[in-house]
Design a protein around this motif. Structure first.
Motif, PDB file in Angstrom:
ATOM      1  N   TYR A   1       5.075  28.350  -1.522  1.00  0.00           N
ATOM      2  CA  TYR A   1       5.528  26.972  -1.678  1.00  0.00           C
ATOM      3  C   TYR A   1       6.995  26.850  -1.285  1.00  0.00           C
ATOM      4  CZ  TYR A   1       1.239  26.399  -4.372  1.00  0.00           C
ATOM      5  OH  TYR A   1      -0.077  26.354  -4.756  1.00  0.00           O
ATOM      6  N   GLU A   2       7.338  25.685  -0.773  1.00  0.00           N
ATOM      7  CA  GLU A   2       8.728  25.398  -0.469  1.00  0.00           C
ATOM      8  C   GLU A   2       9.508  25.399  -1.784  1.00  0.00           C
ATOM      9  OE1 GLU A   2      12.286  23.178   0.254  1.00  0.00           O
ATOM     10  OE2 GLU A   2      10.615  22.256  -0.832  1.00  0.00           O
ATOM     11  N   SER A   3      10.737  25.854  -1.738  1.00  0.00           N
ATOM     12  CA  SER A   3      11.478  26.109  -2.973  1.00  0.00           C
ATOM     13  C   SER A   3      11.663  24.865  -3.839  1.00  0.00           C
ATOM     14  CB  SER A   3      12.851  26.710  -2.649  1.00  0.00           C
ATOM     15  OG  SER A   3      13.598  25.843  -1.823  1.00  0.00           O
ATOM     16  N   SER A   4      11.818  23.695  -3.211  1.00  0.00           N
ATOM     17  CA  SER A   4      12.075  22.489  -4.005  1.00  0.00           C
ATOM     18  C   SER A   4      10.853  21.988  -4.761  1.00  0.00           C
ATOM     19  CB  SER A   4      12.618  21.374  -3.112  1.00  0.00           C
ATOM     20  OG  SER A   4      11.606  20.891  -2.245  1.00  0.00           O
ATOM     21  N   VAL A   5       9.657  22.490  -4.416  1.00  0.00           N
ATOM     22  CA  VAL A   5       8.439  22.041  -5.104  1.00  0.00           C
ATOM     23  C   VAL A   5       7.828  23.125  -5.969  1.00  0.00           C
ATOM     24  CG1 VAL A   5       7.984  20.471  -3.168  1.00  0.00           C
ATOM     25  CG2 VAL A   5       6.736  22.655  -3.323  1.00  0.00           C
ATOM     26  N   GLU A   6       8.317  24.356  -5.823  1.00  0.00           N
ATOM     27  CA  GLU A   6       7.727  25.461  -6.575  1.00  0.00           C
ATOM     28  C   GLU A   6       7.830  25.186  -8.067  1.00  0.00           C
ATOM     29  OE1 GLU A   6       8.811  29.155  -4.955  1.00  0.00           O
ATOM     30  OE2 GLU A   6       7.068  30.107  -5.885  1.00  0.00           O
ATOM     31  N   GLY A   7       6.706  25.391  -8.756  1.00  0.00           N
ATOM     32  CA  GLY A   7       6.648  25.107 -10.186  1.00  0.00           C
ATOM     33  C   GLY A   7       6.227  23.693 -10.507  1.00  0.00           C
ATOM     34  N   ARG A   8       6.288  22.805  -9.525  1.00  0.00           N
ATOM     35  CA  ARG A   8       5.875  21.413  -9.734  1.00  0.00           C
ATOM     36  C   ARG A   8       4.593  21.076  -8.968  1.00  0.00           C
ATOM     37  NH1 ARG A   8       8.920  17.368  -7.871  1.00  0.00           N
ATOM     38  NH2 ARG A   8       9.864  18.568  -6.166  1.00  0.00           N
ATOM     39  N   PHE A   9       4.405  21.681  -7.794  1.00  0.00           N
ATOM     40  CA  PHE A   9       3.250  21.399  -6.949  1.00  0.00           C
ATOM     41  C   PHE A   9       2.335  22.620  -6.925  1.00  0.00           C
ATOM     42  CE2 PHE A   9       5.306  18.149  -3.795  1.00  0.00           C
ATOM     43  CZ  PHE A   9       5.788  17.417  -4.870  1.00  0.00           C
ATOM     44  N   THR A  10       1.042  22.367  -6.849  1.00  0.00           N
ATOM     45  CA  THR A  10       0.059  23.441  -6.762  1.00  0.00           C
ATOM     46  C   THR A  10      -1.034  23.035  -5.776  1.00  0.00           C
ATOM     47  OG1 THR A  10       0.430  24.023  -9.085  1.00  0.00           O
ATOM     48  CG2 THR A  10      -1.542  24.915  -8.031  1.00  0.00           C
ATOM     49  N   ILE A  11      -1.455  23.978  -4.955  1.00  0.00           N
ATOM     50  CA  ILE A  11      -2.565  23.744  -4.016  1.00  0.00           C
ATOM     51  C   ILE A  11      -3.806  24.431  -4.570  1.00  0.00           C
ATOM     52  CG2 ILE A  11      -3.429  24.156  -1.686  1.00  0.00           C
ATOM     53  CD1 ILE A  11      -0.490  24.129  -0.749  1.00  0.00           C
ATOM     54  N   SER A  12      -4.901  23.700  -4.585  1.00  0.00           N
ATOM     55  CA  SER A  12      -6.163  24.295  -5.023  1.00  0.00           C
ATOM     56  C   SER A  12      -7.253  23.968  -4.020  1.00  0.00           C
ATOM     57  CB  SER A  12      -6.547  23.783  -6.416  1.00  0.00           C
ATOM     58  OG  SER A  12      -6.839  22.399  -6.400  1.00  0.00           O
ATOM     59  N   ARG A  13      -8.335  24.720  -4.070  1.00  0.00           N
ATOM     60  CA  ARG A  13      -9.447  24.534  -3.148  1.00  0.00           C
ATOM     61  C   ARG A  13     -10.743  24.357  -3.924  1.00  0.00           C
ATOM     62  NH1 ARG A  13      -8.132  30.034  -0.195  1.00  0.00           N
ATOM     63  NH2 ARG A  13      -7.551  30.434  -2.366  1.00  0.00           N
ATOM     64  N   ASP A  14     -11.615  23.509  -3.409  1.00  0.00           N
ATOM     65  CA  ASP A  14     -12.949  23.321  -3.963  1.00  0.00           C
ATOM     66  C   ASP A  14     -13.930  23.735  -2.880  1.00  0.00           C
ATOM     67  OD1 ASP A  14     -15.451  22.362  -4.785  1.00  0.00           O
ATOM     68  OD2 ASP A  14     -14.540  20.712  -5.906  1.00  0.00           O
TER      69      ASP A  14
END
Length: 117
Positions: A59-72
């Motif tokens: 993840y880009e540093s400014s979003v790490e810990g706030r954004f998460t990518i998941s797959r279905d």
């Protein structure tokens, strides 16, 4: 090229959450990398993050810990879960796919996210 269709963008207040969805035209199990980019007005497109078929993610540093990518895998969808949104997160968000390391990157049409202060 992989066909990608995003949805889920919109307006949200700072501190809020949104989930972006991306419908993928192929079995995502066979795709090497799925991820998200964003482009704010007047700025260059930047990577938000990606996950690979073997489970690695970045993840880009400014979003790490706030954004998460998941797959279905059952629905052939990839999601971007965004929490604690900030006005600087305002951008058009694009779903991307790399079928393999040697293939060209596929792009969705983009979905607008606007975060008000």
């Amino acid at each position: 090229q992989v066909q990608l269709t995003e949805s889920g963008g919109g307006f949200v207040q700072a501190g809020g959450s949104l989930r972006l969805s991306c419908e993928v035209s192929e079995n995502i199990f066979n795709i090497w990398s799925l991820g998200w980019y964003r482009q704010a007005l007047g700025k260059q497109r930047e990577s938000v993050g990606f996950v690979t078929r073997n489970g690695n993610s970045k993840y880009e540093s400014s979003v790490e810990g706030r954004f998460t990518i998941s797959r279905d895998y059952a629905e052939n969808k990839v999601y971007l879960h965004m929490n604690d949104l900030k006005p600087d997160d305002t951008a058009v968000y694009y779903c991307t796919a790399l079928r393999s390391l040697a293939s060209a990157r596929s792009w969705g049409q983009g979905t607008q996210v606007t975060v008000s202060s």
